[in-house]
Design a protein around this motif. Sequence first.
Motif, mmCIF file in Angstrom:
data_model
loop_
_atom_site.group_PDB
_atom_site.id
_atom_site.type_symbol
_atom_site.label_atom_id
_atom_site.label_comp_id
_atom_site.label_asym_id
_atom_site.label_seq_id
_atom_site.Cartn_x
_atom_site.Cartn_y
_atom_site.Cartn_z
ATOM 1 N N GLU A 179 8.031 9.100 8.582
ATOM 2 C CA GLU A 179 6.936 9.034 8.438
ATOM 3 C C GLU A 179 6.154 8.059 8.425
ATOM 4 O O GLU A 179 4.676 7.915 7.612
ATOM 5 C CB GLU A 179 5.945 10.020 8.866
ATOM 6 N N ILE A 180 6.733 7.729 6.907
ATOM 7 C CA ILE A 180 5.918 7.101 5.377
ATOM 8 C C ILE A 180 5.554 5.740 6.042
ATOM 9 O O ILE A 180 6.908 5.359 6.744
ATOM 10 C CB ILE A 180 6.630 7.181 4.350
ATOM 11 N N HIS A 181 4.290 4.919 6.186
ATOM 12 C CA HIS A 181 4.790 4.037 6.668
ATOM 13 C C HIS A 181 3.081 3.210 5.704
ATOM 14 O O HIS A 181 2.438 3.279 6.092
ATOM 15 C CB HIS A 181 4.291 3.535 7.765
ATOM 16 N N ARG B 286 5.667 -0.130 2.877
ATOM 17 C CA ARG B 286 6.359 0.457 2.041
ATOM 18 C C ARG B 286 6.881 1.588 2.920
ATOM 19 O O ARG B 286 5.801 2.686 3.306
ATOM 20 C CB ARG B 286 5.879 0.616 0.920
ATOM 21 N N SER B 287 8.201 1.735 3.233
ATOM 22 C CA SER B 287 7.773 2.766 3.479
ATOM 23 C C SER B 287 9.287 3.650 3.148
ATOM 24 O O SER B 287 9.945 4.935 3.441
ATOM 25 C CB SER B 287 8.558 2.421 5.077
ATOM 26 N N ARG B 288 9.778 3.734 1.931
ATOM 27 C CA ARG B 288 10.930 4.149 1.241
ATOM 28 C C ARG B 288 10.452 5.053 0.085
ATOM 29 O O ARG B 288 10.122 3.178 -0.634
ATOM 30 C CB ARG B 288 12.431 2.990 1.073
ATOM 31 N N THR C 7 -3.246 5.301 6.783
ATOM 32 C CA THR C 7 -2.385 4.211 6.402
ATOM 33 C C THR C 7 -4.128 3.239 5.636
ATOM 34 O O THR C 7 -3.273 2.256 5.042
ATOM 35 C CB THR C 7 -2.401 3.584 7.810
#
Length: 304
Positions: free
Chosen positions: A189-191, A201-203, A86
Motif C-alpha cells: 500500500e506504500i505509494h 517510491r514504494s520500497r 498520497t
Amino acid sequence: MRSTGSRYRVFTDEQWERIAPLLPSNEGQRGHPFGDNRRVVEGIAYRYRTGIPWRDLPREAFGPWQTVWKRHRRYAADGTWDRVLTHVLAEADAAGQIDWAVSVDATIARAHQHATNTTRPDQDTGAGANHKKLPLDEVEPPGHGIGRSRGGLTTKIHQVVDGRGRPLAAIVTGGQRNDGAVLTQVLAEIHVPRLGPGRARSRPGAVIADRAYAAGVIRTELRRRGITAVIPQKGDQVAARARRGRHGGRPPGFDAQAYRGRNVVERYFALVKQWRGLATRYDKLAITYRAAVTLCAILTWLRT
C-alpha cells in the motif's frame, strides 16, 4: 454560509488551504455542487474524534448529519482520502521529510454492537479494505473486516509509519488476522509519487518489526525486494538453531540499535486512539472505518 465554530474545528486555516483544492466539488456531475466542504469535512473529523453517533452531530455547526455521512461514505468509496494522503506524502518526500526506515505493527479495536449487526461469516477471511474505485462488493472485505478474537468481535489496523512515527499506509482486517500474514499486503500500500520526474517510491530502506513478523518467508520476501529486515528472532527459533549445532546455520542479522526506534509505531497508535471513533469501531463498513484512519493520517502529516 454559516461557519463552523472554533470549538468544533479540527483543521487550522492553513491545514485546510492545503487540502481544499484536492477534494472533489461535484461540479459538472449529476446533483447539486457540494456546499461548504469545510463544514462537512470538519463534521466527519469531529464525529470520529468524539465517537458520537452520526445523528448527534451538532446541526448548528455541521448542518444535516445525513449530508456529513453521505459525503464521508462517498469519499471512502471513491478513494478521495487516499488521494489526499498520497499528495501530502509526495510533498513531504520532495522536502526530504520522510524517514524510509519504516516500522510496522497492528492494533486491535473492539467492534461496538452498532458495527456488528450486519450479515457476515463467523470468521473474516482477513482480506484488508482497500481504496480502489470499484463496486462496493469488490472493495469491501468479506465479513466487513470484523473477526472473532480473544476480545470478542474486533477489527485490526495494520499500519506502516516512517522512522519518525508518521503514517505511510494502513489496511483493516478482522481482529483474528495474523500480523505477519498481512505484512506484504500493507507494504504494497506504500505509494509515494514524485512531484517531478521519476517513478513513485514504494520500497522502504528497512522494515522494523517485532517478533510477530519473524517468519522465514517474511525475511526471504524482504531480502528479495532489497529491504533490510530489523526483526528479532523468536525464542523457539533460537533454540531450534542451537539444537542443530553447526548445521543450524548462522542467525539472521539484527541491528539492535535500529530496533530501538520501533516504538514510534506504538506512539502513533496512542495518537490514533485519542479519536474515540477509531479506538472503538462503530462503522458497519470497513471502507468507512479505514477512510477515517486515513483522515487521521492526513491530519498527522499536516500538523508536522
